[in-house]
Scaffold this motif. Sequence first.
Motif, PDB file in Angstrom:
ATOM      1  N   CYS A  32       0.875  -1.174   0.000  1.00  0.00           N
ATOM      2  CA  CYS A  32       0.000   0.000   0.000  1.00  0.00           C
ATOM      3  C   CYS A  32       0.901   1.210   0.000  1.00  0.00           C
ATOM      4  N   ASP A  33       1.064   1.818  -1.151  1.00  0.00           N
ATOM      5  CA  ASP A  33       2.025   2.909  -1.257  1.00  0.00           C
ATOM      6  C   ASP A  33       1.345   4.251  -1.438  1.00  0.00           C
ATOM      7  N   PHE A  34       1.904   5.236  -0.793  1.00  0.00           N
ATOM      8  CA  PHE A  34       1.474   6.617  -0.960  1.00  0.00           C
ATOM      9  C   PHE A  34       2.732   7.419  -1.281  1.00  0.00           C
ATOM     10  N   ASP A  35       2.748   8.145  -2.373  1.00  0.00           N
ATOM     11  CA  ASP A  35       3.932   8.918  -2.748  1.00  0.00           C
ATOM     12  C   ASP A  35       3.555  10.316  -3.226  1.00  0.00           C
ATOM     13  N   ILE A  36       4.439  11.245  -2.953  1.00  0.00           N
ATOM     14  CA  ILE A  36       4.271  12.613  -3.431  1.00  0.00           C
ATOM     15  C   ILE A  36       5.458  12.931  -4.332  1.00  0.00           C
ATOM     16  N   ALA A  37       5.161  13.197  -5.617  1.00  0.00           N
ATOM     17  CA  ALA A  37       6.212  13.540  -6.571  1.00  0.00           C
ATOM     18  C   ALA A  37       6.086  15.013  -6.917  1.00  0.00           C
ATOM     19  N   GLY A  38       7.219  15.689  -6.983  1.00  0.00           N
ATOM     20  CA  GLY A  38       7.181  17.100  -7.372  1.00  0.00           C
ATOM     21  C   GLY A  38       8.268  17.900  -6.685  1.00  0.00           C
ATOM     22  N   GLN A  39       8.586  19.037  -7.300  1.00  0.00           N
ATOM     23  CA  GLN A  39       9.622  19.920  -6.775  1.00  0.00           C
ATOM     24  C   GLN A  39       8.964  20.875  -5.784  1.00  0.00           C
ATOM     25  N   TYR A  40       9.174  20.666  -4.501  1.00  0.00           N
ATOM     26  CA  TYR A  40       8.503  21.487  -3.487  1.00  0.00           C
ATOM     27  C   TYR A  40       9.497  22.024  -2.476  1.00  0.00           C
ATOM     28  N   ASP A  41       9.024  22.860  -1.569  1.00  0.00           N
ATOM     29  CA  ASP A  41       9.904  23.347  -0.520  1.00  0.00           C
ATOM     30  C   ASP A  41      10.194  22.205   0.459  1.00  0.00           C
ATOM     31  N   PRO A  42      11.426  22.220   1.021  1.00  0.00           N
ATOM     32  CA  PRO A  42      11.895  21.029   1.732  1.00  0.00           C
ATOM     33  C   PRO A  42      11.028  20.599   2.909  1.00  0.00           C
ATOM     34  N   MET A  43      10.898  19.301   3.047  1.00  0.00           N
ATOM     35  CA  MET A  43      10.353  18.624   4.238  1.00  0.00           C
ATOM     36  C   MET A  43       8.838  18.752   4.411  1.00  0.00           C
ATOM     37  N   ILE A  44       8.140  19.504   3.556  1.00  0.00           N
ATOM     38  CA  ILE A  44       6.688  19.612   3.759  1.00  0.00           C
ATOM     39  C   ILE A  44       6.000  18.304   3.347  1.00  0.00           C
ATOM     40  N   PRO A  45       6.231  17.818   2.116  1.00  0.00           N
ATOM     41  CA  PRO A  45       5.614  16.521   1.784  1.00  0.00           C
ATOM     42  C   PRO A  45       6.151  15.388   2.666  1.00  0.00           C
ATOM     43  N   ASP A  46       7.430  15.456   3.040  1.00  0.00           N
ATOM     44  CA  ASP A  46       8.029  14.427   3.889  1.00  0.00           C
ATOM     45  C   ASP A  46       7.277  14.344   5.221  1.00  0.00           C
ATOM     46  N   ALA A  47       6.964  15.530   5.774  1.00  0.00           N
ATOM     47  CA  ALA A  47       6.243  15.553   7.046  1.00  0.00           C
ATOM     48  C   ALA A  47       4.841  14.976   6.881  1.00  0.00           C
ATOM     49  N   GLU A  48       4.208  15.247   5.720  1.00  0.00           N
ATOM     50  CA  GLU A  48       2.857  14.715   5.507  1.00  0.00           C
ATOM     51  C   GLU A  48       2.881  13.184   5.476  1.00  0.00           C
ATOM     52  N   CYS A  49       3.915  12.609   4.875  1.00  0.00           N
ATOM     53  CA  CYS A  49       4.013  11.142   4.846  1.00  0.00           C
ATOM     54  C   CYS A  49       4.037  10.578   6.263  1.00  0.00           C
ATOM     55  N   LEU A  50       4.786  11.208   7.140  1.00  0.00           N
ATOM     56  CA  LEU A  50       4.858  10.725   8.517  1.00  0.00           C
ATOM     57  C   LEU A  50       3.531  10.918   9.239  1.00  0.00           C
ATOM     58  N   LYS A  51       2.862  12.023   8.936  1.00  0.00           N
ATOM     59  CA  LYS A  51       1.536  12.267   9.504  1.00  0.00           C
ATOM     60  C   LYS A  51       0.580  11.135   9.092  1.00  0.00           C
ATOM     61  N   ILE A  52       0.686  10.706   7.841  1.00  0.00           N
ATOM     62  CA  ILE A  52      -0.176   9.638   7.335  1.00  0.00           C
ATOM     63  C   ILE A  52       0.100   8.316   8.049  1.00  0.00           C
ATOM     64  N   VAL A  53       1.375   7.996   8.228  1.00  0.00           N
ATOM     65  CA  VAL A  53       1.724   6.770   8.959  1.00  0.00           C
ATOM     66  C   VAL A  53       1.124   6.826  10.359  1.00  0.00           C
ATOM     67  N   HIS A  54       1.271   7.959  11.007  1.00  0.00           N
ATOM     68  CA  HIS A  54       0.741   8.157  12.355  1.00  0.00           C
ATOM     69  C   HIS A  54      -0.771   7.955  12.368  1.00  0.00           C
ATOM     70  N   GLU A  55      -1.466   8.557  11.419  1.00  0.00           N
ATOM     71  CA  GLU A  55      -2.927   8.430  11.325  1.00  0.00           C
ATOM     72  C   GLU A  55      -3.350   6.977  11.152  1.00  0.00           C
ATOM     73  N   ILE A  56      -2.729   6.318  10.165  1.00  0.00           N
ATOM     74  CA  ILE A  56      -3.154   4.953   9.813  1.00  0.00           C
ATOM     75  C   ILE A  56      -2.909   3.985  10.968  1.00  0.00           C
ATOM     76  N   LEU A  57      -1.715   4.060  11.558  1.00  0.00           N
ATOM     77  CA  LEU A  57      -1.413   3.129  12.651  1.00  0.00           C
ATOM     78  C   LEU A  57      -2.288   3.404  13.866  1.00  0.00           C
ATOM     79  N   SER A  58      -2.628   4.670  14.098  1.00  0.00           N
ATOM     80  CA  SER A  58      -3.534   4.970  15.214  1.00  0.00           C
ATOM     81  C   SER A  58      -4.919   4.403  14.931  1.00  0.00           C
ATOM     82  N   GLU A  59      -5.394   4.632  13.702  1.00  0.00           N
ATOM     83  CA  GLU A  59      -6.755   4.198  13.378  1.00  0.00           C
ATOM     84  C   GLU A  59      -6.891   2.682  13.308  1.00  0.00           C
TER      85      GLU A  59
END
Lengths: 523, 523
Positions: A181-208
């Motif tokens: 089950c993969d979730f990925d964000i591709a694109g040229q963005y400002d550093p660490m914002i999408p990276d932080a969202e990925c961790l937020k998602i892991v946190h959400e899913i494992l909690s739920e």
Amino acid sequence: MNTLGVFTLRACAGLLGCRTGTCVRSLRSCHGITVAQIDEEVAKLLELKAQLGGDDGKHQFVLKTAKGTRDYNPKQMAIRERVFNTIVSSFKRHGAETIDTPVFELKETLTGKYGEDSKLIYDLKDQGGELLSLRYDLTVPFARYLAMNKITNIKRYHIAKVYRRDNPAMTRGRYREFYQCDFDIAGQYDPMIPDAECLKIVHEILSELDLGEFRIKVNDRRILDGMFAVCGVPDDKFRTICSTVDKLDKMSWEDVKNEMVKEKGLSEEAADQIGEYVSMQGGMDLAERLLQDQKMSQSKQACAGLTDMKLLFSYLQLFQVTDKVVFDLSLARGLDYYTGIIYEAVLTQAGVVPAPVSSEAQNGAAEESVSVGSVAGGGRYDGLVGMFDPKGRKVPCVGVSIGIERVFSIMEQKAEASAEKVRTTEVQVMVASAQKNLLEERLKLTSELWNGGIKAEVMYKKNPKLLSQLQHCEDSGIPLVAILGEQELKDGVVKLRTVATREEVDVSRADLIEEIRKRTSEV
Amino acid sequence: MNTLGVFTLRACAGLLGCRTGTCVRSLRSCHGITVAQIDEEVAKLLELKAQLGGDDGKHQFVLKTAKGTRDYNPKQMAIRERVFNTIVSSFKRHGAETIDTPVFELKETLTGKYGEDSKLIYDLKDQGGELLSLRYDLTVPFARYLAMNKITNIKRYHIAKVYRRDNPAMTRGRYREFYQCDFDIAGQYDPMIPDAECLKIVHEILSELDLGEFRIKVNDRRILDGMFAVCGVPDDKFRTICSTVDKLDKMSWEDVKNEMVKEKGLSEEAADQIGEYVSMQGGMDLAERLLQDQKMSQSKQACAGLTDMKLLFSYLQLFQVTDKVVFDLSLARGLDYYTGIIYEAVLTQAGVVPAPVSSEAQNGAAEESVSVGSVAGGGRYDGLVGMFDPKGRKVPCVGVSIGIERVFSIMEQKAEASAEKVRTTEVQVMVASAQKNLLEERLKLTSELWNGGIKAEVMYKKNPKLLSQLQHCEDSGIPLVAILGEQELKDGVVKLRTVATREEVDVSRADLIEEIRKRTSEV
């Protein structure tokens, strides 16, 4: 041929008067029998076999699934569906689209992406045409998809099976065919914002998913490489030393150090320096301290990684997930394609991790490459898409993969352990009758219910017993029974029975659909 | 090698002063060039290539999916999800459970199940261990599953990809990797009840998918075999004559007769008798008439089939689906394993069937083996499970398979043709700001919304322009924007903008989640 072999043995044994379980042993010592006698017996047996209909191959089937794979039965599917719903809900909440790619790719698409693990790739037989391989993960097909369609921006999830000719350890939830089950964000963005969202998602899913306590370890490839450099690891040994560090979650530091020094030829001094760093765990504070560290600060790479780590933690604070996230310098992760942040979520509560049971699993344990309890992992891979682009154009990517098979195993165990009954259908009502010769009336009513959007079942028998109809409801958790009889038909009603309470009430045929809907919406 | 080939051609063309698009043709006629000259040019080119960084393999990637396969992009996936939801809803309404089986099976599991089509099975390479093949359909794995688990009763659906090394005709929705949606009822029941439910399901699904007019043709293997017998077809020619009859939906009777007589050696008289029968279409009346038919009534098999056909139609009347169902004696269906009723649904409305466009599709057209417009098919197969059971115990089965790829093609065409915009995400709100330096505030609000179950997006930029944030909402159909500014933060509010009307209203932060939920529940 097997069948014949067995017949022959039995015949020979019979000839010798042997009637016990030791026939074969007896046969081995039966010097007294002549070749002519054997021939004669064989001829008799073959004749007998011909009378029985011959050897049609039917009985030689090995009834099994391929090694390392399994079927999912309806109960397992019900659990799987629930887990997928939780995960997909989270992905959708974060605005992800979904794509799908074929189960096989051109062999060359996979070549050179997985390092040593390439030997685990399933190839298709060359039957003329292209050389094909089953996908090994969803990341490489994703990168191929982006490059092929010149997509520079996408947030997508992909849930599909992948294939690895690995040593299966099925009781631990490790298979040769398994879901990713993969979730990925591709694109040229400002550093660490999408990276932080990925961790937020892991946190959400494992909690739920409610799997118990967990921790998300975070590190950065640049910090690792910088650390290796300042500790005096030669450039060409970064990868191999990295893969030894990766074993720290299942080996003691002494064993890891031994492997570095004795097997991989690292100096003891360098190993000890690494040892000091990889024991460090913390949060933003650790990143700050290491930025001041005399040795570490000499590496530009390490500094870039540490600065980003600080930024990451500041975003994680906004997302309120720092309680579970640990900056852990021992986290290494195997895959070659990571270029920045890496992470892995592990369950920390005792008892929820499936333990090996069969001897097969125990044999496989030595080759276990994912850490015990790991349920999600991922990182940043800014170079992979460029490997597919004819002009090498890069598309920065960051993503996370949920280790869903392990989650399934845990959920199944939980379901087994709890008294909760897993329903495998959603049927709301069973259309039944106590009297004979009402099949047509039952079918007519069932059809009315289907047309009204009600999930309904009817027994495929002309005259089923009421008891067996009720029993089926008990067995499969159907909450209501609509009972038809001569009287009900005359009165234009249906007897609606609640299975749990056995309470029955007459409902007018016109109100039936509404009544069923009302009663089952509370369930 | 390709790259080199192109270089060489260009070089040779350059040598001849050719600068137009006809280089290749020029080259073919360039008798003036000597082998020495060519060698020299090649050497130069190779040197040039070495200077450019050598042949690292990177530029030789063929960026494509395997022949006959395709990726699904997010828009296609959104359509696919909608179609699956409709189909699964119907299956669940009829009380089906679901199972899953591995994508590959032991090769021997598939052996001897598909007759001539076995050549289309994908084998995996022998890499040591078991010999494996990709599944060709979902029916054989289902039968294997039943026998292996000794299941004698189940109503299940299975939606998964299957694999056939067929000549792809992709513009017609025909692929080497494609989905099957199967619903099957296994168990010993009173005749024709589950069979009728399968037809009811086809009727429901095709009606709900709204694909236009359709017809469901029904026949019975026993009627076909009885017909062949009374028309004088030799026993050993039943199957081959049957497969010729199967072509009647795309060949004229003359051509079919020709194949029977000239290619397959049937007598002209027998062929003509078959011709009379296979032109017959009707309903219960036709079954009754044929039961009285002097020739047909001589076959016990045919009579059994015709009696069941009458019973089937009586149930179909109760299910109110006889408007679309036709008893059609020309329906044959290829697969060997059918033993009773068979059926096939076809779209009859002009224009909805995707026409071949590419030359590849045109070349493939001659080998098209599914009839044009066919969107569902199935039948009864009472012997298949027994082939897997060591004791040959039979489990009677009847099922239906929805031709989902063709449905996708039609739905995609409809989406293209209509003005309706297909959304690929479900995002309810975009968190935006007009002013600079509000990234942290945006992330904080977004996190609040996620935690409240709202599907929300935020741009991964420190200081995105308001216009580009609004543009993203337009592009991906996000209905609301939550705009933050210094003033809003001071006032404890958020400016909630409706994208369609550009209307903006201040909402207190405490009420925001409820307000978003209310506004998007109507959408």
